[in-house]
Design a protein around this motif. Sequence first.
Motif, mmCIF file in Angstrom:
data_model
loop_
_atom_site.group_PDB
_atom_site.id
_atom_site.type_symbol
_atom_site.label_atom_id
_atom_site.label_comp_id
_atom_site.label_asym_id
_atom_site.label_seq_id
_atom_site.Cartn_x
_atom_site.Cartn_y
_atom_site.Cartn_z
ATOM 1 N N GLY A 223 0.820 -1.199 0.000
ATOM 2 C CA GLY A 223 0.000 0.000 0.000
ATOM 3 C C GLY A 223 0.854 1.249 0.000
ATOM 4 O O GLY A 223 2.089 1.188 0.066
ATOM 5 N N SER A 224 0.192 2.409 -0.063
ATOM 6 C CA SER A 224 0.912 3.679 -0.154
ATOM 7 C C SER A 224 0.294 4.712 0.775
ATOM 8 O O SER A 224 -0.905 4.704 1.045
ATOM 9 C CB SER A 224 0.892 4.217 -1.587
ATOM 10 O OG SER A 224 -0.433 4.558 -1.969
ATOM 11 N N VAL A 225 1.142 5.634 1.255
ATOM 12 C CA VAL A 225 0.682 6.781 2.027
ATOM 13 C C VAL A 225 1.351 8.019 1.455
ATOM 14 O O VAL A 225 2.547 8.015 1.134
ATOM 15 C CB VAL A 225 0.979 6.630 3.531
ATOM 16 C CG1 VAL A 225 2.467 6.457 3.810
ATOM 17 C CG2 VAL A 225 0.436 7.829 4.319
ATOM 18 N N THR A 226 0.571 9.086 1.323
ATOM 19 C CA THR A 226 1.073 10.367 0.846
ATOM 20 C C THR A 226 0.904 11.385 1.964
ATOM 21 O O THR A 226 -0.179 11.503 2.541
ATOM 22 C CB THR A 226 0.317 10.831 -0.408
ATOM 23 O OG1 THR A 226 0.451 9.829 -1.431
ATOM 24 C CG2 THR A 226 0.866 12.153 -0.913
ATOM 25 N N ILE A 227 1.970 12.126 2.257
ATOM 26 C CA ILE A 227 1.983 13.095 3.351
ATOM 27 C C ILE A 227 2.238 14.466 2.744
ATOM 28 O O ILE A 227 3.273 14.691 2.105
ATOM 29 C CB ILE A 227 3.047 12.718 4.397
ATOM 30 C CG1 ILE A 227 2.721 11.331 4.972
ATOM 31 C CG2 ILE A 227 3.119 13.766 5.505
ATOM 32 C CD1 ILE A 227 3.765 10.787 5.920
ATOM 33 N N SER A 228 1.303 15.375 2.936
ATOM 34 C CA SER A 228 1.273 16.622 2.177
ATOM 35 C C SER A 228 2.364 17.608 2.543
ATOM 36 O O SER A 228 2.721 18.462 1.724
ATOM 37 C CB SER A 228 -0.081 17.309 2.354
ATOM 38 O OG SER A 228 -0.211 17.865 3.658
ATOM 39 N N GLY A 229 2.911 17.532 3.788
ATOM 40 C CA GLY A 229 3.672 18.672 4.254
ATOM 41 C C GLY A 229 2.747 19.870 4.375
ATOM 42 O O GLY A 229 1.520 19.738 4.391
ATOM 43 N N ASP A 230 3.317 21.053 4.446
ATOM 44 C CA ASP A 230 2.524 22.281 4.515
ATOM 45 C C ASP A 230 2.342 22.827 3.110
ATOM 46 O O ASP A 230 3.335 23.057 2.400
ATOM 47 C CB ASP A 230 3.230 23.329 5.368
ATOM 48 C CG ASP A 230 3.138 23.049 6.854
ATOM 49 O OD1 ASP A 230 2.730 21.936 7.210
ATOM 50 O OD2 ASP A 230 3.491 23.942 7.643
ATOM 51 N N THR A 231 1.094 23.074 2.725
ATOM 52 C CA THR A 231 0.863 23.522 1.354
ATOM 53 C C THR A 231 -0.509 24.132 1.190
ATOM 54 O O THR A 231 -1.462 23.759 1.887
ATOM 55 C CB THR A 231 1.005 22.342 0.363
ATOM 56 O OG1 THR A 231 0.843 22.813 -0.985
ATOM 57 C CG2 THR A 231 -0.009 21.248 0.632
ATOM 58 N N LEU A 246 -3.754 6.145 1.483
ATOM 59 C CA LEU A 246 -4.025 7.074 2.582
ATOM 60 C C LEU A 246 -3.368 8.395 2.263
ATOM 61 O O LEU A 246 -2.178 8.446 1.947
ATOM 62 C CB LEU A 246 -3.471 6.530 3.903
ATOM 63 C CG LEU A 246 -3.548 7.464 5.114
ATOM 64 C CD1 LEU A 246 -4.994 7.761 5.494
ATOM 65 C CD2 LEU A 246 -2.791 6.872 6.311
ATOM 66 N N LEU A 247 -4.150 9.460 2.339
ATOM 67 C CA LEU A 247 -3.627 10.809 2.203
ATOM 68 C C LEU A 247 -3.693 11.485 3.566
ATOM 69 O O LEU A 247 -4.773 11.628 4.148
ATOM 70 C CB LEU A 247 -4.438 11.618 1.187
ATOM 71 C CG LEU A 247 -4.112 13.120 1.091
ATOM 72 C CD1 LEU A 247 -2.661 13.346 0.683
ATOM 73 C CD2 LEU A 247 -5.064 13.813 0.107
ATOM 74 N N LEU A 248 -2.536 11.862 4.081
ATOM 75 C CA LEU A 248 -2.441 12.659 5.308
ATOM 76 C C LEU A 248 -2.225 14.102 4.880
ATOM 77 O O LEU A 248 -1.169 14.438 4.313
ATOM 78 C CB LEU A 248 -1.274 12.193 6.166
ATOM 79 C CG LEU A 248 -1.517 11.023 7.119
ATOM 80 C CD1 LEU A 248 -0.191 10.494 7.644
ATOM 81 C CD2 LEU A 248 -2.395 11.449 8.280
#
Length: 346
Positions: A223-231, A246-248
């Motif tokens: 599976g995959s997770v994406t972490i946006s940081g500040d944006t 999963l998008l955080l």
Amino acid sequence: MNLHPYVVTLGTAGGPRFWGAGAQQGHRCGISTAVVVGDAVYLVDCGRASASQFAAAGLNPKQLRGIFITHLHSDHTVDLPGFLLFGWMMAGREDNPVKVIGPGDRGMLPAINPNASGPVSPQFPDAPTAGTVKMVEHLFRAYSTDITDRMLDSLRPSPYTVFQPEDIQVPVETGFHPNDNPTPDDVEPFVIYRDDLVTVTATLVAHPPIAPAFAFRFETAAGSVTISGDTAPCDNLVRLATDTDLLLHEAIDMDWAAAAYSDVSAATREATLEHHRKSHTTPEQAGQIATAAGAHRLALHHLVPGNANPEVWAQAGRHYDGPLQIPQDLDHLSFARTPSPAAHRI
């Protein structure tokens, strides 16, 4: 080995503040996320108390393979010294040091905010925009007494044998320029780290005046997770997060921001509000981004304010029909692969 992947939300609050009274008082530490794959741990950002939270989560520094920094604001890096200095006590890492991967030197000063009433100069003109490699050096220098004592008296090896800092090299073809083009359109995600368990890709996101600022995606066999940081809302992030399990994503309450700066000068207040508007994402916008990316699950973190009523964050559900989570600190969120939902573009 059980490779069921998950994240531990070590800290879910954003901003360089000690969050006071409110519904979540005392329950949200600074932003930090542990990505756990099998026996390996990868850390994204090192906000306030994240080193203590790492231990509270039952994670062992010997599991740590990499520390990834989205950008160099203090609320994402303030506990990095704790990991570097206490993690230095890990034995047997000389042949397998922990990577510390983050933005390089900005290369030039940002423009001065037009609300300034007079000249503004950097505090440290000899190194005003240090990148990750130089920041780690500065931190080690700041603790030179401690490091010298432990190396000479306790015969510890150099901390550089345990931690190996690296500046992320932005591909030239992106057209990135810290002032003129900090978030180029149509950036293709690029690999910044790979081992036997994960491939980590990055993209440039919109968090002016910080440049570069990154989001990260961890891709595993399960599976995959994406972490946006500040944006702020950003097409590059949608591209990076396409079909992610999963998008955080960060979120800010703009109503709170409008009322939060009564104790500063008018120029500082307006400059700060301008920063929030152009550099962050509301809960509703986060829901739109998750829908555009076809994210299978959405969780909000880097919550500003860190003590808001949970109903504020639930607004993301107005534009996102999938599973929505507002995690507390130390929650476990699976990012095991799920069937792809029907997605539509904003």
